[in-house]
Write an enzyme that holds these catalytic residues in place. Structure first.
Site, mmCIF file in Angstrom:
data_model
loop_
_atom_site.group_PDB
_atom_site.id
_atom_site.type_symbol
_atom_site.label_atom_id
_atom_site.label_comp_id
_atom_site.label_asym_id
_atom_site.label_seq_id
_atom_site.Cartn_x
_atom_site.Cartn_y
_atom_site.Cartn_z
ATOM 1 N N MET A 135 50.609 37.401 44.330
ATOM 2 C CA MET A 135 50.757 38.119 45.586
ATOM 3 C C MET A 135 51.598 37.308 46.579
ATOM 4 O O MET A 135 51.605 37.600 47.775
ATOM 5 C CB MET A 135 49.394 38.446 46.201
ATOM 6 C CG MET A 135 48.627 39.486 45.418
ATOM 7 S SD MET A 135 47.464 40.452 46.412
ATOM 8 C CE MET A 135 46.429 39.179 47.094
ATOM 9 N N HIS B 104 50.405 28.248 41.954
ATOM 10 C CA HIS B 104 51.258 29.292 41.367
ATOM 11 C C HIS B 104 52.382 28.674 40.531
ATOM 12 O O HIS B 104 52.707 29.164 39.442
ATOM 13 C CB HIS B 104 51.889 30.146 42.475
ATOM 14 C CG HIS B 104 50.913 30.924 43.288
ATOM 15 N ND1 HIS B 104 50.648 30.642 44.604
ATOM 16 C CD2 HIS B 104 50.136 31.998 42.974
ATOM 17 C CE1 HIS B 104 49.761 31.496 45.072
ATOM 18 N NE2 HIS B 104 49.431 32.334 44.110
ATOM 19 N N SER C 53 44.805 27.671 47.535
ATOM 20 C CA SER C 53 44.720 29.105 47.773
ATOM 21 C C SER C 53 45.655 29.460 48.906
ATOM 22 O O SER C 53 45.809 28.682 49.863
ATOM 23 C CB SER C 53 43.285 29.498 48.138
ATOM 24 O OG SER C 53 43.237 30.818 48.621
ATOM 25 N N SER C 54 46.249 30.638 48.815
ATOM 26 C CA SER C 54 47.109 31.100 49.902
ATOM 27 C C SER C 54 46.319 31.260 51.195
ATOM 28 O O SER C 54 46.876 31.175 52.289
ATOM 29 C CB SER C 54 47.765 32.434 49.515
ATOM 30 O OG SER C 54 48.558 32.287 48.361
#
Length: 284
Positions: free
Chosen positions: A30, A37, A185-186
């Site tokens: 996302m 990522h 985490s974003s």
């Protein structure tokens, strides 16, 4: 690296790659990419001839009260990270291209989707499995890489792939952590300075659970009680759940029995920021 916005174009590219005998790897994200990522993309790169990474903030995964509108986005930064990690094609579709006004179809994995995260985010996994199925149909991968941090998502996607006969190998990537142990985490950018310091308790509580299990503790209640006590000592922490679950069914494990593995997972809010984490532990 080629950036592709049109679903029909990425499908043509995927068809061409397969016709050429290329092994295609896909990494669905996302966006607002970080080293976690990038590690997924590097794993895909090591096992594929061509890597397709996707960036799409999927509205079906968010309830009306959740953070869809403010979810962090930075496509320029994401592009640089994806390129450096070995992505060949970056697929960034618009919402209307994947969900036009006459779109009505959704994919749902029963049972698994209603546990743990599903109790607090009832529509979330319906959105996950729907978009992952669509992305698999568009990118036609031989393998797809998902991170262990979203362990329930990983279990559900594997079940969907098995049940619907997708010809896709699901590769699990290990959790990437900050130097102090917090899982990347974003959503970490939402934390205040004080909340960020408190959030390190998540990894510490998981390490405590690992130590208890490896020392021979068989009662999940005792292990989870220690975790709750550690987390609750942080002023801004509010526990949604801590759980010890069966890796196949995600159901609570009543007694730890060797030889087996269990998932120790948690979801905790620090202020307005909700974080998840987990570890997989072998019962000695």
């Amino acid at each position: 690296m080629k950036i592709v916005h049109d679903p029909a174009e990425i499908q043509r590219i995927a068809d061409s790659l397969r016709c050429l005998g290329k092994r295609v790897g896909v990494v669905p994200t996302m966006g607002y990419l970080h080293d976690g990522h990038a590690s997924l993309m590097r794993i895909a790169r090591s096992s594929s001839d061509a890597v397709i990474s996707t960036i799409f903030v999927n509205p079906l995964q968010f309830a009306p009260t959740e953070d869809f509108s403010r979810y962090p986005r930075d496509l320029e930064r994401d592009t640089a990270i994806a390129r450096a990690a070995g992505t060949d094609y970056l697929f960034t579709p618009a919402e209307g291209d994947l969900y036009p006004n006459d779109y009505f179809t959704q994919v749902y994995v029963d049972n698994l989707s209603s546990l743990l995260e599903g109790k607090f985010r009832p529509a979330h996994f319906r959105g996950v499995t729907t978009i992952v199925a669509k992305l698999f149909n568009l990118t036609k991968p031989h393998l797809a890489v998902f991170g262990q941090k979203d362990i329930q998502q990983l279990v559900i996607v594997k079940k969907m792939v098995k049940d619907l006969n997708f010809d896709v190998e699901i590769v699990t990537a290990p959790i990437v952590r900050e130097p102090d142990g917090l899982a990347m985490s974003s959503r970490n950018v939402y934390l205040t300075e004080a909340e960020r310091k408190e959030s390190t308790v998540l990894n510490r509580s998981l390490r405590q659970a690992e130590a208890d299990i490896r020392s021979g503790e068989k009662n999940p209640g005792i292990i989870l009680g220690k975790m709750r006590e550690m987390i609750s000592a942080q002023p801004s922490a509010r526990i949604d759940y801590v759980a010890i679950s069966d890796p196949a069914t995600l159901l609570d494990v009543p007694v730890l029995k060797p030889p087996s593995e269990v998932i120790v997972s948690l979801a905790v809010r620090f202020g307005s920021t909700r974080l998840i984490d987990n570890t997989i532990v072998a019962v000695p």
